[in-house]
Design an enzyme around this catalytic site. Structure first.
Site, PDB file in Angstrom:
ATOM      1  N   GLU A 360      13.933 -11.647  -3.809  1.00 48.87           N
ATOM      2  CA  GLU A 360      14.444 -12.931  -4.287  1.00 48.87           C
ATOM      3  C   GLU A 360      15.772 -13.245  -3.608  1.00 48.87           C
ATOM      4  O   GLU A 360      16.093 -14.401  -3.353  1.00 48.87           O
ATOM      5  CB  GLU A 360      14.614 -12.900  -5.818  1.00 48.87           C
ATOM      6  CG  GLU A 360      14.837 -14.276  -6.430  1.00 48.87           C
ATOM      7  CD  GLU A 360      14.671 -14.292  -7.943  1.00 48.87           C
ATOM      8  OE1 GLU A 360      13.524 -14.395  -8.409  1.00 48.87           O
ATOM      9  OE2 GLU A 360      15.684 -14.200  -8.650  1.00 48.87           O
ATOM     10  N   HIS A 391      -0.839  10.600  -3.454  1.00 46.81           N
ATOM     11  CA  HIS A 391      -2.295  10.579  -3.624  1.00 46.81           C
ATOM     12  C   HIS A 391      -2.836   9.152  -3.622  1.00 46.81           C
ATOM     13  O   HIS A 391      -3.973   8.913  -4.012  1.00 46.81           O
ATOM     14  CB  HIS A 391      -2.669  11.285  -4.932  1.00 46.81           C
ATOM     15  CG  HIS A 391      -2.343  12.744  -4.904  1.00 46.81           C
ATOM     16  ND1 HIS A 391      -3.272  13.710  -4.578  1.00 46.81           N
ATOM     17  CD2 HIS A 391      -1.175  13.401  -5.105  1.00 46.81           C
ATOM     18  CE1 HIS A 391      -2.693  14.898  -4.607  1.00 46.81           C
ATOM     19  NE2 HIS A 391      -1.416  14.742  -4.924  1.00 46.81           N
TER      20      HIS A 391
END
Length: 548
Positions: A360, A391
């Protein structure tokens, strides 16, 4: 109000004298691997590692050498960064498109020196707001604050969105170890299902609602607040609102009309932007969750990082150095994103919090002169906690085709003292940055496969899939332990990194006009959906409306 004249220097990145030197140097070294940089400079760690308080920061595993590092420091100097830092901390109107000072740093200032905004010292009003907030939190935590039936509060619901939600929610989650008996919930999304889920199992007699909205007009927040008010009043009498609803706002008229006692309204300030506001009364939910003493430590840690940022020469200044590396990858290597990987489940929401802070702030295509920029700004931020991330998306960082610099954030000591788990966590934390840098060569892969039971042809066929090119850049931020003070310093570090990038890219990091257009169109489309009027739209939008 007319727009303020620009106070920050206006230096186009590509016109700085050191930019062309940096570009030429990049062309010379871009093919040199990180491992070779270590081979070429036996004292590499002298300029790429930083000890500060409980922090050890290592930037040595980056695709840059000493000369490149020095040129980046020159770039920061030429951009007028020192002048910009002074302008921010002294309360000048650096957010000139909104005619505002940018003083979240004043909320945690360790010095008592006056800071003037419009000729008025803001330090007394900061202390006054903090005093009110701390006294209120002490009352609620101790049980002295009673609901309308005389029962103490057990649950807090924070109603806000954006900076009024992401920061407080992230910090409450991060400091769960330090939390008292109060259960804190957060409601942000305008989706009705979300607020139904948040309200499940709550007893109106023991629940306190904190509405956080500067103007008290934000669509999502006020829609949720009104629906919750209806839910509340379906169970209890109207006079009970004063004991169960408080507000963090500047709009006294609207908060009082809602039924909130003026005594239970906490002030906000124009000189604190939403995404930097957790240090203010917007952090009321944090203060309720962990108590004023821990909240003060959070402020203290951030205040210490502010002094480091303000006083330390650029080459040893952690936020400055991290910002310069981002610019190196974004503007020379063309890297579009950065991953943030905190190796603690407590900080699982940090990447989402930093997405708002960074994207932003620096998602801008016009410079401080109002003209379109001819270079990239802003980085796409994403990430998740380690080891979960390993993972999930680490495959792409290790063997994908994109260059993704990553910040690894870890803590030496666990909070609950499980040494076995902490050792395994830290082993992964360190091993991943080493693996990303060193990779695995064809010779290594073939040597491993030779020891397997696979036929020789199968070994050769399989080898390409098991090769890791390596040379993937990472920063390591190793912190002693996750506590309020260190968390405050870590968040402030990234806040200052955002500012440095904005100064060097020659953009205003503190406005967010890009949030407005969708909001404006949503109110038009809402009147279409509710059948109040028919507005003109493109064919795709009209078709979507016909489906609703």
């Amino acid at each position: 109000k007319k727009m303020q004249k620009k106070i920050l220097p206006c230096n186009i990145l590509t016109r700085n004298p050191s930019w062309s030197l940096l570009k030429n140097h990049y062309e010379k070294i871009k093919q040199i691997s990180i491992k070779n940089h270590f081979d070429n400079d036996s004292k590499r760690l002298d300029f790429t590692s930083f000890d500060w308080g409980d922090f050890y920061v290592d930037i040595s595993k980056n695709k840059i050498d000493r000369k490149g590092f020095e040129l980046l420091i020159d770039l920061a100097t030429e951009s007028g960064l020192a002048q910009a830092i002074n302008a921010q901390f002294s309360g000048e109107i650096i957010n000139y498109t909104e005619n505002r000072a940018v003083l979240h740093t004043a909320l945690r200032s360790l010095k008592k020196d006056p800071i003037l905004v419009g000729g008025k010292d803001i330090i007394p009003e900061i202390y006054s707001a903090q005093k009110k907030m701390f006294a209120f939190c002490d009352q609620v935590i101790s049980g002295d604050w009673k609901g309308y039936t005389g029962k103490s509060i057990s649950h807090i619901v924070n109603i806000g969105i954006g900076g009024s939600d992401l920061g407080p929610a992230m910090v409450v989650e991060a400091l769960a170890y330090y939390q008292n008996h109060l259960e804190i919930r957060f409601i942000s999304n305008v989706e009705g299902d979300h607020h139904v889920e948040v309200l499940k199992g709550l007893n109106p007699e023991t629940t306190l609602f904190v509405i956080v909205s500067k103007t008290f007009t934000t669509l999502e927040t006020i829609s949720n607040a009104r629906s919750i008010r209806e839910w509340f009043l379906s169970k209890v009498p109207e006079h009970a609102i004063t004991k169960h609803f408080v507000a963090v706002s500047t709009n006294l008229e609207k908060t009082e009309a809602f039924g909130i006692d003026p005594e239970n309204i906490f002030p906000m300030n124009d000189w604190v932007g939403g995404r930097f506001s957790l240090w203010s009364t917007v952090g009321l939910s944090i203060c309720l969750a962990v108590g004023p003493n821990h909240f003060k430590k959070l402020l203290h840690g951030a205040g210490k990082m502010d002094l480091h940022f303000k006083q330390t020469p650029f080459k040893k200044n952690i936020p400055v150095v991290l910002a310069l590396l981002s610019i190196w990858y974004n503007n020379l290597y063309g890297a579009e994103s950065e991953a943030i990987i905190p190796y603690t489940q407590y900080l699982r929401s940090l990447p989402a919090y930093l997405q708002q802070g960074i994207m932003e702030s620096n998602g801008k295509y016009v410079g401080r002169d109002g003209k379109p920029l001819a270079y990239q700004t802003g980085t796409i931020i994403w990430g998740a906690s380690g080891t979960n991330a390993q993972h999930a998306f680490f495959q792409l960082i290790h063997q994908g085709t994109k260059l993704i610099p990553a910040d690894f954030i870890g803590f030496k000591r666990s909070l609950n003292g499980n040494k076995d788990h902490q050792n395994k966590l830290l082993a992964n934390f360190i091993a991943q940055t080493e693996a990303l840098m060193t990779g695995k060569s064809e010779a290594q892969v073939m040597a491993e496969l030779k020891n397997s039971s696979l036929a020789e042809k199968h070994q050769k066929d399989l080898a390409p899939f098991k090769i890791f090119l390596g040379d993937k850049p990472t920063n390591t931020i190793l912190i002693e332990q996750l506590n309020p003070e260190n968390l405050g310093a870590l968040i402030a570090l990234y806040e200052h990194k955002i500012f440095v990038q904005g100064v060097i890219w020659n953009i205003n990091s503190y406005d967010q006009w890009g949030v407005e257009l969708g909001k404006q169109l949503a109110s038009k489309i809402l009147s279409d959906i509710e059948g109040k009027e028919r507005n003109l739209h493109d064919p795709s939008t009209l078709k979507l409306l016909s489906k609703i």
